[in-house]
Each structure stands twice: as structure tokens, then as C-alpha cells.
Design a protein around this motif. Sequence first.
Motif, short mmCIF file in Angstrom:
data_model
loop_
_atom_site.label_atom_id
_atom_site.label_comp_id
_atom_site.label_asym_id
_atom_site.label_seq_id
_atom_site.Cartn_x
_atom_site.Cartn_y
_atom_site.Cartn_z
N TRP A 32 0.84 -1.21 0.00
CA TRP A 32 0.00 0.00 0.00
C TRP A 32 0.87 1.26 0.00
CZ3 TRP A 32 -0.74 3.76 3.91
CH2 TRP A 32 -1.82 4.62 3.72
N LEU A 33 1.91 1.27 0.82
CA LEU A 33 2.81 2.42 0.87
C LEU A 33 3.53 2.62 -0.46
CD1 LEU A 33 4.41 2.04 4.42
CD2 LEU A 33 2.96 3.94 3.65
N GLU A 34 4.01 1.52 -1.03
CA GLU A 34 4.73 1.61 -2.30
C GLU A 34 3.84 2.18 -3.39
OE1 GLU A 34 6.22 -2.24 -3.23
OE2 GLU A 34 7.48 -2.36 -1.43
N SER A 56 15.04 14.03 4.94
CA SER A 56 16.03 12.98 5.17
C SER A 56 16.94 13.28 6.35
CB SER A 56 16.89 12.78 3.91
OG SER A 56 16.10 12.43 2.80
N ASP A 57 17.37 14.53 6.47
CA ASP A 57 18.28 14.91 7.55
C ASP A 57 17.56 15.06 8.90
OD1 ASP A 57 20.37 14.93 5.78
OD2 ASP A 57 20.27 17.09 5.41
N PHE A 58 16.23 15.02 8.85
CA PHE A 58 15.45 15.21 10.08
C PHE A 58 14.94 13.89 10.66
CE2 PHE A 58 11.42 16.45 12.28
CZ PHE A 58 11.99 17.23 13.27
N ILE A 59 15.09 12.81 9.91
CA ILE A 59 14.53 11.52 10.33
C ILE A 59 14.97 11.14 11.73
CG2 ILE A 59 14.58 9.03 9.89
CD1 ILE A 59 14.52 9.64 6.91
N ASP A 60 16.26 11.20 11.98
CA ASP A 60 16.78 10.79 13.29
C ASP A 60 16.50 11.81 14.39
OD1 ASP A 60 17.81 8.45 12.22
OD2 ASP A 60 19.74 9.34 11.74
N TRP A 68 8.04 7.08 11.70
CA TRP A 68 6.98 7.83 11.03
C TRP A 68 7.46 8.41 9.70
CZ3 TRP A 68 2.43 6.96 12.96
CH2 TRP A 68 2.26 6.73 14.34
N LEU A 69 8.69 8.92 9.68
CA LEU A 69 9.21 9.53 8.45
C LEU A 69 9.77 8.48 7.50
CD1 LEU A 69 10.92 12.75 9.85
CD2 LEU A 69 8.64 12.48 8.84
N VAL A 70 10.32 7.42 8.03
CA VAL A 70 10.88 6.36 7.19
C VAL A 70 9.78 5.75 6.32
CG1 VAL A 70 11.92 4.06 7.18
CG2 VAL A 70 12.81 5.83 8.72
N VAL A 71 8.65 5.41 6.92
CA VAL A 71 7.60 4.71 6.17
C VAL A 71 6.83 5.63 5.25
CG1 VAL A 71 7.34 2.94 7.96
CG2 VAL A 71 5.83 4.93 7.99
N THR A 72 6.86 6.95 5.49
CA THR A 72 6.05 7.86 4.67
C THR A 72 6.82 8.55 3.57
OG1 THR A 72 6.41 9.64 6.29
CG2 THR A 72 4.40 8.31 6.53
N LYS A 73 8.11 8.26 3.44
CA LYS A 73 8.88 8.91 2.37
C LYS A 73 8.26 8.58 1.01
CE LYS A 73 13.48 9.51 0.41
NZ LYS A 73 14.92 9.14 0.46
N GLY A 74 8.11 9.61 0.19
CA GLY A 74 7.52 9.43 -1.13
C GLY A 74 6.01 9.52 -1.15
N PHE A 206 0.13 -1.70 12.40
CA PHE A 206 -1.03 -0.96 12.87
C PHE A 206 -0.85 0.54 12.68
CE2 PHE A 206 -3.88 0.67 16.31
CZ PHE A 206 -5.06 0.05 15.91
N ARG A 207 0.36 1.02 12.86
CA ARG A 207 0.61 2.45 12.64
C ARG A 207 0.36 2.83 11.19
NH1 ARG A 207 5.93 4.36 16.25
NH2 ARG A 207 4.67 5.14 17.99
N ILE A 208 0.63 1.92 10.29
CA ILE A 208 0.42 2.20 8.87
C ILE A 208 -1.06 2.07 8.52
CG2 ILE A 208 0.91 1.48 6.51
CD1 ILE A 208 3.68 0.55 7.58
N SER A 209 -1.67 0.93 8.83
CA SER A 209 -3.05 0.67 8.42
C SER A 209 -4.05 1.52 9.19
CB SER A 209 -3.39 -0.81 8.59
OG SER A 209 -3.36 -1.18 9.96
N HIS A 210 -3.79 1.74 10.46
CA HIS A 210 -4.75 2.45 11.30
C HIS A 210 -4.48 3.96 11.35
CE1 HIS A 210 -7.63 2.98 14.57
NE2 HIS A 210 -6.73 3.71 15.21
N ILE A 211 -3.24 4.33 11.66
CA ILE A 211 -2.95 5.74 11.90
C ILE A 211 -2.72 6.50 10.60
CG2 ILE A 211 -1.36 7.34 13.02
CD1 ILE A 211 -0.87 5.17 15.14
N LEU A 212 -1.90 5.95 9.71
CA LEU A 212 -1.55 6.66 8.49
C LEU A 212 -2.57 6.47 7.37
CD1 LEU A 212 2.31 5.99 8.41
CD2 LEU A 212 1.12 8.10 9.10
N SER A 213 -3.47 5.55 7.52
CA SER A 213 -4.48 5.32 6.49
C SER A 213 -5.88 5.60 7.02
CB SER A 213 -4.38 3.89 5.96
OG SER A 213 -5.40 3.64 5.01
N HIS A 214 -6.35 4.72 7.91
CA HIS A 214 -7.73 4.84 8.40
C HIS A 214 -8.01 6.19 9.06
CE1 HIS A 214 -11.36 4.15 10.69
NE2 HIS A 214 -10.69 4.43 11.79
#
Length: 443
Positions: A32-34, A56-60, A68-74, A206-214
Motif C-alpha cells: 500500500w505504501l509503495e 532525510s536529515d530530520f529523520i533521526d 513515522w518519516l521512514v515509512v512515509t517517504k515518497g 497498525f501504525r500504517i493501516s490504522h494511523i496513516l491510512s484509516h
Amino acid sequence: MPPQSDFVPKSTLGIVPPATRKHGAALTVDLWLEEKQDTDGAEGLWRVHDNLYDLSDFIDKHPGGDEWLVVTKGTDITEAFEVHHLSAGPEELLKKYFVRKASKKRNAPFTFKEDGFYKTLKKEIQKELKNVPKQASKNSVLFIDALLFLLFLFSVLTVRYWSYGLGVIAGVLLGMVTIASHNFIHRKNNFRMYYFQFSLQQVREFRISHILSHHLHTNTIDDLEMSLLEPLLEYLPINKTPLKRYGQALVIAPLVWLTFFHAPFVKRYKEALSCKGKNLRITDLSSFLLPLAMYLFGGRSFLDAFWMWNYVLVVGALHFGFVGLHAAHHHPDIFHDGDVPRSTTDYDWGISQLDAVMDRKEISGSHFLVLTNFGDHCLHHMFPTLDHGTLDYLYPVFKKVLNDFDLDLRMVSQWDTITGGFQQLVKVEPNTAPPDLKKYKKK
């Protein structure tokens, strides 16, 4: 690509779904993210409104954790950025990472205008939070830790006394712990969010399916919590045969509840064994602490402990699935993509949440019930990073802003949301008018 399904969703909001969504369910959160990278117009960066940023420089450095930033890039993180940050600080910080304007329009109609409903409510809530007692959030910690202790205690007693009755109590406790842990998953990384994984589910998924999507595109074709249930449960108003309609409501739904915990676990490890999965984490081992305790302190064989652990999981899944699917979002009067929306170009995100939610009278007002039953659901959607214990203190401000904008929160009975969930499953005709938020106030 999987074969074409009879279910080819078309969004009345104009949202273009990820590619696999046109052929059935989006099979994994990572897929789904891809595929969102193809629809969101973020050009390999992070999109907020019509601007692109390179974080990118703010991820860490991200206070909520790097994941949160790693999975939402793009992808387009507009809604996530707006609802997860209450202060003005992040908006100022974001300017530092601006790259360019986006070349494509957003794949969502939701807006956050300064004088609109959501932004106005957000400003008023910021002020009111100063008056919320700190003990409110501390009570959430006390509740979930007590529930966890009781879960382990009754799970061990279930094995020691070989009691299916005690197993029911342990299962209900597992369901309650899982729901309560959702309060902590929404916030910056903390160890209590991993209580969720005693259910065999995974925090990252769950963070992806529930928080970032639902949470962000609720009840739309971009709501992964619905597409992952399809074609077993189809909540969108589409053409279904009578067998499909009533089979879902009477037979399939209970089976889905019973397997709510086992199904994602099996899928996750099946993908890992086939070398297609990339979603395993060392923290997944926390899922096995409960059966380990049942074996070590239950006084019986490993197979006995394993059997009772699975029994507790099934009872817990039944509790979690039933409560989760009948808590707030599924009722014929609630907006589901396919119904006529308020707007397809200028739809205040906060109003979209009012359209997609009903709250339960019996749950609101009780901190414990709210924490363990997905209560105060509308306010939780509006401000997901706030502890559930603070929400009750925000209703006076919430109601004032609702009144200023001539809106209302639909408060119904628990029975209404239960029956409404089944009615939505058998529904085939879309609503021909936007939700009437005053309908239940007239009763």
C-alpha cells in the motif's frame, strides 16, 4: 497483478486508489505504501499540501520517532502533519526543508483552511489543553498497567486450573489491553505501545493501516483498514448478491472477529518465509511473553499452555474485532466512499471526520470505558496524539466550535452502532445526500 475482481471501487471523492485496490484488497501495508508513491505526487520526497520537502536529515531528529518519516517517504503526509502537530513549531521547522512545489494536485479533497472548522477547533483546543489536569493521562497508564497484570494473572490461572471460564476472562482482558494500547501507539515511541503485540498484531503494521491510512482518509477507498478486510467484509456501498450481503453479516463477520489476531500473524510470517516480507522486527518477540508465562507458571506441559494461549487469543480477538468494527464508523447514516460527499474539491478535513463517525452515549464520560472501547472517537480522530484521558475535558470547547459552524456530533446508543454495522454490510445503494449531522439531535 492479481486477476480483476468484481469489486472495482470508484471514489465519489475523486481519490485515485493504489493499483492493487482496483483488483481487490491491498495485500500488505508495505505494498500500500509503495503504491501510494505513484498516486500522491510526492516525487520521492515528503508532501505537505502542495509543497515538497526533503526530511532525510530530520529523520533521526524527529521527536515522535524515526519510523513515522521512514515509512512515509515518497507520500503525501498532509493530514498526518496537520493532525499530529498541535503547536506552530513544526510548521516553522518544516520551512527549513522546503524543496519545491508539487507538480500534481493532491490525491484527496481535504482542506485545512485557517478559518475553516478544523483549524479553528485546533486553535481553541491548544488553549484549553493548558487547563487539563495532568492526572488524566496518568490514569490511562494506571488502567492499562492494571489490565496487563490481570491479563497475565488470569492467563496463568487458565492453564493451572484448566478453566475455559477463566480463559474467557483472560481473553476479554487481552482484548481490552489491545484496545487500550492503541492510545499509546498514536504517540511518540514508548514501551506501552508494545502491549498491543500480546495480541500477535504488530505496532508497525497498525501504525500504517490504522494511523496513516484509516485515521486520515476515514471510510474512503484509501482506508486500508477496510480494504484489508475485503472481499470478506465489504462496507462500501457496492452491488452485492443477497447471499453475499447476508452471508457477510451472519457468517463471515463472526469468523473474521475470531481470527482477528491470528490472521495478520500468519500472513506476516508466511511472507517472511517466502522471502517477500520485510516487516519482521525484533520487538515482535514480545508477542510470546504471554505464552511463556503461561508455560512457566501454569504448571502444565508446553502443549497445554500453547492450547490455552490460543484459546485466550481467539476470545480476545472476538472481543477486539466486535468492539472495533462496531465502535464508530459503520452505519448507513455514516459517510462511506461511494455515497454523495459534501465536496470533492474543498472538504474541510474535520467535517469529513464528523461525517464518518458516530459516538456512543454509554461510553463517553467514563475514562476507563473510553480507553478500552475506542470511546470519544470523534475527538480522538481529530487529535489522535492526545491521551484518551484528556478528551472528556475538551468537550465544552468542541461543542462551542461545532455550534459556531452549525455542525453537530452524532451521539447514538451502543445498540445503534452495533445494528448499524450489520446494516452497512448488507447495504448496496449509496446515500444520495451528504450526512445529516443534526438528524440524531432531533430525536
